[in-house]
Scaffold this motif. Structure first.
Motif, PDB file in Angstrom:
ATOM      1  N   PRO A 175      57.772 -72.810 -26.020  1.00 48.58           N
ATOM      2  CA  PRO A 175      59.226 -72.621 -26.076  1.00 48.58           C
ATOM      3  C   PRO A 175      59.845 -72.509 -24.691  1.00 48.58           C
ATOM      4  CG  PRO A 175      58.155 -71.262 -27.724  1.00 48.58           C
ATOM      5  CD  PRO A 175      57.064 -71.845 -26.877  1.00 48.58           C
ATOM      6  N   GLU A 176      59.134 -71.864 -23.765  1.00 45.59           N
ATOM      7  CA  GLU A 176      59.649 -71.701 -22.404  1.00 45.59           C
ATOM      8  C   GLU A 176      59.756 -73.055 -21.697  1.00 45.59           C
ATOM      9  OE1 GLU A 176      58.019 -68.057 -23.967  1.00 45.59           O
ATOM     10  OE2 GLU A 176      57.067 -70.033 -23.674  1.00 45.59           O
ATOM     11  N   GLU A 177      58.793 -73.936 -21.929  1.00 42.71           N
ATOM     12  CA  GLU A 177      58.834 -75.264 -21.318  1.00 42.71           C
ATOM     13  C   GLU A 177      60.003 -76.077 -21.868  1.00 42.71           C
ATOM     14  OE1 GLU A 177      54.129 -76.133 -20.230  1.00 42.71           O
ATOM     15  OE2 GLU A 177      54.841 -76.461 -22.279  1.00 42.71           O
ATOM     16  N   VAL A 178      60.243 -75.963 -23.170  1.00 43.98           N
ATOM     17  CA  VAL A 178      61.359 -76.693 -23.774  1.00 43.98           C
ATOM     18  C   VAL A 178      62.685 -76.197 -23.211  1.00 43.98           C
ATOM     19  CG1 VAL A 178      62.584 -77.205 -25.913  1.00 43.98           C
ATOM     20  CG2 VAL A 178      60.083 -77.181 -25.898  1.00 43.98           C
ATOM     21  N   VAL A 179      62.821 -74.889 -23.056  1.00 48.36           N
ATOM     22  CA  VAL A 179      64.048 -74.312 -22.485  1.00 48.36           C
ATOM     23  C   VAL A 179      64.252 -74.813 -21.060  1.00 48.36           C
ATOM     24  CG1 VAL A 179      65.124 -72.171 -21.681  1.00 48.36           C
ATOM     25  CG2 VAL A 179      64.076 -72.266 -23.945  1.00 48.36           C
ATOM     26  N   LEU A 180      63.179 -74.831 -20.278  1.00 48.56           N
ATOM     27  CA  LEU A 180      63.268 -75.305 -18.893  1.00 48.56           C
ATOM     28  C   LEU A 180      63.690 -76.770 -18.849  1.00 48.56           C
ATOM     29  CD1 LEU A 180      62.769 -74.752 -15.854  1.00 48.56           C
ATOM     30  CD2 LEU A 180      60.407 -75.505 -16.212  1.00 48.56           C
ATOM     31  N   ALA A 181      63.096 -77.584 -19.728  1.00 49.85           N
ATOM     32  CA  ALA A 181      63.433 -79.010 -19.758  1.00 49.85           C
ATOM     33  C   ALA A 181      64.887 -79.228 -20.160  1.00 49.85           C
ATOM     34  CB  ALA A 181      62.499 -79.745 -20.715  1.00 49.85           C
ATOM     35  N   LYS A 182      65.351 -78.510 -21.189  1.00 47.76           N
ATOM     36  CA  LYS A 182      66.739 -78.639 -21.625  1.00 47.76           C
ATOM     37  C   LYS A 182      67.701 -78.250 -20.514  1.00 47.76           C
ATOM     38  CE  LYS A 182      67.801 -77.110 -25.737  1.00 47.76           C
ATOM     39  NZ  LYS A 182      67.848 -76.208 -26.927  1.00 47.76           N
ATOM     40  N   GLY A 183      67.333 -77.229 -19.752  1.00 52.26           N
ATOM     41  CA  GLY A 183      68.172 -76.815 -18.627  1.00 52.26           C
ATOM     42  C   GLY A 183      68.220 -77.836 -17.516  1.00 52.26           C
ATOM     43  N   SER A 184      67.249 -78.749 -17.507  1.00 49.18           N
ATOM     44  CA  SER A 184      67.199 -79.806 -16.486  1.00 49.18           C
ATOM     45  C   SER A 184      67.692 -81.144 -17.026  1.00 49.18           C
ATOM     46  CB  SER A 184      65.769 -79.948 -15.952  1.00 49.18           C
ATOM     47  OG  SER A 184      65.347 -78.762 -15.306  1.00 49.18           O
ATOM     48  N   GLY A 185      68.352 -81.104 -18.188  1.00 50.58           N
ATOM     49  CA  GLY A 185      68.976 -82.316 -18.708  1.00 50.58           C
ATOM     50  C   GLY A 185      68.158 -83.118 -19.688  1.00 50.58           C
ATOM     51  N   PHE A 186      67.037 -82.578 -20.162  1.00 53.15           N
ATOM     52  CA  PHE A 186      66.231 -83.283 -21.152  1.00 53.15           C
ATOM     53  C   PHE A 186      66.791 -83.050 -22.551  1.00 53.15           C
ATOM     54  CE2 PHE A 186      63.391 -83.273 -17.605  1.00 53.15           C
ATOM     55  CZ  PHE A 186      62.555 -84.359 -17.781  1.00 53.15           C
ATOM     56  N   LEU A 187      66.744 -84.103 -23.361  1.00 54.05           N
ATOM     57  CA  LEU A 187      67.249 -84.047 -24.726  1.00 54.05           C
ATOM     58  C   LEU A 187      66.079 -83.876 -25.696  1.00 54.05           C
ATOM     59  CD1 LEU A 187      69.657 -84.445 -26.721  1.00 54.05           C
ATOM     60  CD2 LEU A 187      69.118 -86.893 -26.668  1.00 54.05           C
ATOM     61  N   PRO A 188      66.046 -82.799 -26.475  1.00 55.51           N
ATOM     62  CA  PRO A 188      64.965 -82.606 -27.457  1.00 55.51           C
ATOM     63  C   PRO A 188      65.054 -83.658 -28.565  1.00 55.51           C
ATOM     64  CG  PRO A 188      66.104 -80.536 -27.027  1.00 55.51           C
ATOM     65  CD  PRO A 188      66.946 -81.631 -26.442  1.00 55.51           C
ATOM     66  N   ILE A 189      63.933 -84.259 -28.900  1.00 55.02           N
ATOM     67  CA  ILE A 189      63.912 -85.269 -29.951  1.00 55.02           C
ATOM     68  C   ILE A 189      62.744 -85.010 -30.897  1.00 55.02           C
ATOM     69  CG2 ILE A 189      65.000 -87.041 -28.532  1.00 55.02           C
ATOM     70  CD1 ILE A 189      62.186 -88.335 -28.297  1.00 55.02           C
ATOM     71  N   SER A 190      62.825 -85.635 -32.077  1.00 60.49           N
ATOM     72  CA  SER A 190      61.750 -85.604 -33.057  1.00 60.49           C
ATOM     73  C   SER A 190      61.154 -86.995 -33.180  1.00 60.49           C
ATOM     74  CB  SER A 190      62.292 -85.154 -34.418  1.00 60.49           C
ATOM     75  OG  SER A 190      61.343 -85.387 -35.436  1.00 60.49           O
ATOM     76  N   LEU A 191      59.847 -87.061 -33.341  1.00 60.80           N
ATOM     77  CA  LEU A 191      59.163 -88.340 -33.559  1.00 60.80           C
ATOM     78  C   LEU A 191      58.764 -88.507 -35.021  1.00 60.80           C
ATOM     79  CD1 LEU A 191      56.906 -88.585 -30.367  1.00 60.80           C
ATOM     80  CD2 LEU A 191      59.135 -89.647 -30.785  1.00 60.80           C
ATOM     81  N   GLY A 192      59.403 -87.731 -35.907  1.00 60.22           N
ATOM     82  CA  GLY A 192      59.110 -87.851 -37.332  1.00 60.22           C
ATOM     83  C   GLY A 192      58.611 -86.550 -37.924  1.00 60.22           C
ATOM     84  N   LYS A 193      58.332 -86.577 -39.224  1.00 56.65           N
ATOM     85  CA  LYS A 193      57.949 -85.367 -39.938  1.00 56.65           C
ATOM     86  C   LYS A 193      56.520 -84.935 -39.645  1.00 56.65           C
ATOM     87  CE  LYS A 193      61.128 -86.229 -43.788  1.00 56.65           C
ATOM     88  NZ  LYS A 193      61.250 -86.450 -45.262  1.00 56.65           N
ATOM     89  N   GLY A 194      55.669 -85.877 -39.344  1.00 53.77           N
ATOM     90  CA  GLY A 194      54.269 -85.548 -39.099  1.00 53.77           C
ATOM     91  C   GLY A 194      54.028 -85.016 -37.700  1.00 53.77           C
ATOM     92  N   VAL A 195      52.853 -84.446 -37.509  1.00 49.32           N
ATOM     93  CA  VAL A 195      52.415 -83.984 -36.187  1.00 49.32           C
ATOM     94  C   VAL A 195      51.474 -85.040 -35.619  1.00 49.32           C
ATOM     95  CG1 VAL A 195      51.218 -82.186 -34.893  1.00 49.32           C
ATOM     96  CG2 VAL A 195      52.632 -81.563 -36.859  1.00 49.32           C
ATOM     97  N   ARG A 204      49.085 -87.072 -32.803  1.00 50.38           N
ATOM     98  CA  ARG A 204      48.199 -86.836 -31.666  1.00 50.38           C
ATOM     99  C   ARG A 204      48.888 -87.339 -30.401  1.00 50.38           C
ATOM    100  NH1 ARG A 204      42.113 -88.736 -32.966  1.00 50.38           N
ATOM    101  NH2 ARG A 204      42.894 -90.434 -31.672  1.00 50.38           N
ATOM    102  N   VAL A 205      48.372 -86.879 -29.268  1.00 51.14           N
ATOM    103  CA  VAL A 205      49.010 -87.204 -27.988  1.00 51.14           C
ATOM    104  C   VAL A 205      49.128 -88.713 -27.790  1.00 51.14           C
ATOM    105  CG1 VAL A 205      48.870 -86.944 -25.481  1.00 51.14           C
ATOM    106  CG2 VAL A 205      48.146 -85.064 -26.965  1.00 51.14           C
ATOM    107  N   ASP A 206      48.044 -89.443 -28.011  1.00 51.24           N
ATOM    108  CA  ASP A 206      48.075 -90.887 -27.792  1.00 51.24           C
ATOM    109  C   ASP A 206      49.021 -91.587 -28.756  1.00 51.24           C
ATOM    110  OD1 ASP A 206      46.303 -90.159 -29.837  1.00 51.24           O
ATOM    111  OD2 ASP A 206      45.128 -91.989 -29.633  1.00 51.24           O
ATOM    112  N   THR A 207      49.030 -91.141 -30.024  1.00 57.72           N
ATOM    113  CA  THR A 207      49.918 -91.743 -31.016  1.00 57.72           C
ATOM    114  C   THR A 207      51.375 -91.499 -30.665  1.00 57.72           C
ATOM    115  OG1 THR A 207      48.231 -91.325 -32.700  1.00 57.72           O
ATOM    116  CG2 THR A 207      50.440 -91.906 -33.478  1.00 57.72           C
ATOM    117  N   ALA A 208      51.693 -90.290 -30.225  1.00 60.37           N
ATOM    118  CA  ALA A 208      53.069 -89.945 -29.867  1.00 60.37           C
ATOM    119  C   ALA A 208      53.564 -90.806 -28.712  1.00 60.37           C
ATOM    120  CB  ALA A 208      53.162 -88.465 -29.501  1.00 60.37           C
TER     121      ALA A 208
END
Length: 257
Positions: free
Chosen positions: A217-237, A239-243
């Motif tokens: 959560p702290e990393e997401v907050v830091l990224a949002k504060g630096s102009g990053f837009l949170p997104i979803s890649l779908g309902k499933g979770v 793997r790193v390579d698939t994402a």
């Protein structure tokens, strides 16, 4: 047509003379090129030359240039900063993202990354990833070099990420948009959105790919504060390579919209 890489192509009277013994060996004994055969060579800047093999000597090869193709700077420029995965090799991610035509790949250390490398290991991995990327360039018939960045820590990257038209951070929690909403939703006010204003001028996108367990959560907050837009890649979770592959593939399919 055989394609191979030359670090620094030097033209002399419309000929390329190769005198590097390793390159000469590659052309003669690996590719088995013969006089009068056609091939293609490309350099780190993305210049590509269609050549005719003129002479093959013991220590040198002479290639006649028939056509020069300038680098293709069209399309969306995508930089992927990807957390180093635990079970999936970063090698495969570099290979697949190179085939998809990304601009830059940045191996990323985040809070939840388990793989930690010392300085020597980082250098060895970087050299390995560069070789893998070069091989993928040849296989995919691309000539534009992919910049493989040294491993960097999450905070350092996020705070230094300037000059991008759009910065995305896929995450599993909180309020998020989908890539479809960002690229395809006609209800978005594209005239007032700085990303879409610049789209005709080849936009530059940075997307972060998190580790197993997601960003903290702290990393997401830091990224949002630096102009990053949170997104979803779908309902499933994913793997790193698939994402990483899914996100880049979607953007590439929509770059002509």
């Amino acid at each position: 047509m055989n394609r191979f890489f030359i670090e620094d192509i030097k033209l002399v009277d419309n000929y390329i003379i190769l005198d590097d013994l390793e390159q000469v060996h590659h052309l003669k004994d690996v590719l088995r090129l013969k006089p009068k055969e056609t091939a293609a060579v490309f350099d780190r800047q993305g210049n590509e030359y269609v050549v005719l093999v003129d002479e093959i000597g013991i220590r040198s090869v002479k290639l006649e240039v028939k056509e020069k193709k300038l680098p293709d700077y069209s399309g969306i420029k995508i930089t992927v900063a990807c957390a180093i995965p635990k079970n999936v090799k970063m090698d495969d991610i570099v290979d697949k993202l190179t085939q998809l035509g990304v601009e830059c790949i940045i191996p990323l250390e985040t809070e939840r990354v388990i793989v930690r490398l010392n300085k020597q290991k980082k250098l060895e991995r970087l050299k390995r990833w560069e070789k893998i990327s070069l091989s993928a360039l040849k296989q995919s018939q691309r000539s534009k070099f992919v910049n493989i960045h040294p491993i960097v820590e999450f905070k350092e990257l996020v705070l230094a990420a300037k000059g991008f038209d759009l910065k995305l951070i896929p995450t599993l929690e909180g309020e998020r948009k989908t890539l479809k909403e960002i690229f395809n939703n006609p209800s978005l006010n594209r005239d007032s959105d700085p990303f879409f204003k610049k789209k005709a001028a080849v936009p530059n996108i940075l997307i972060l790919i998190g580790p197993e367990g997601d960003f903290t959560p702290e990393e997401v907050v830091l990224a949002k504060g630096s102009g990053f837009l949170p997104i979803s890649l779908g309902k499933g979770v994913l793997r790193v390579d698939t994402a990483a592959i899914a996100a880049v593939s979607f953007i590439k399919l929509n770059e002509t919209d």
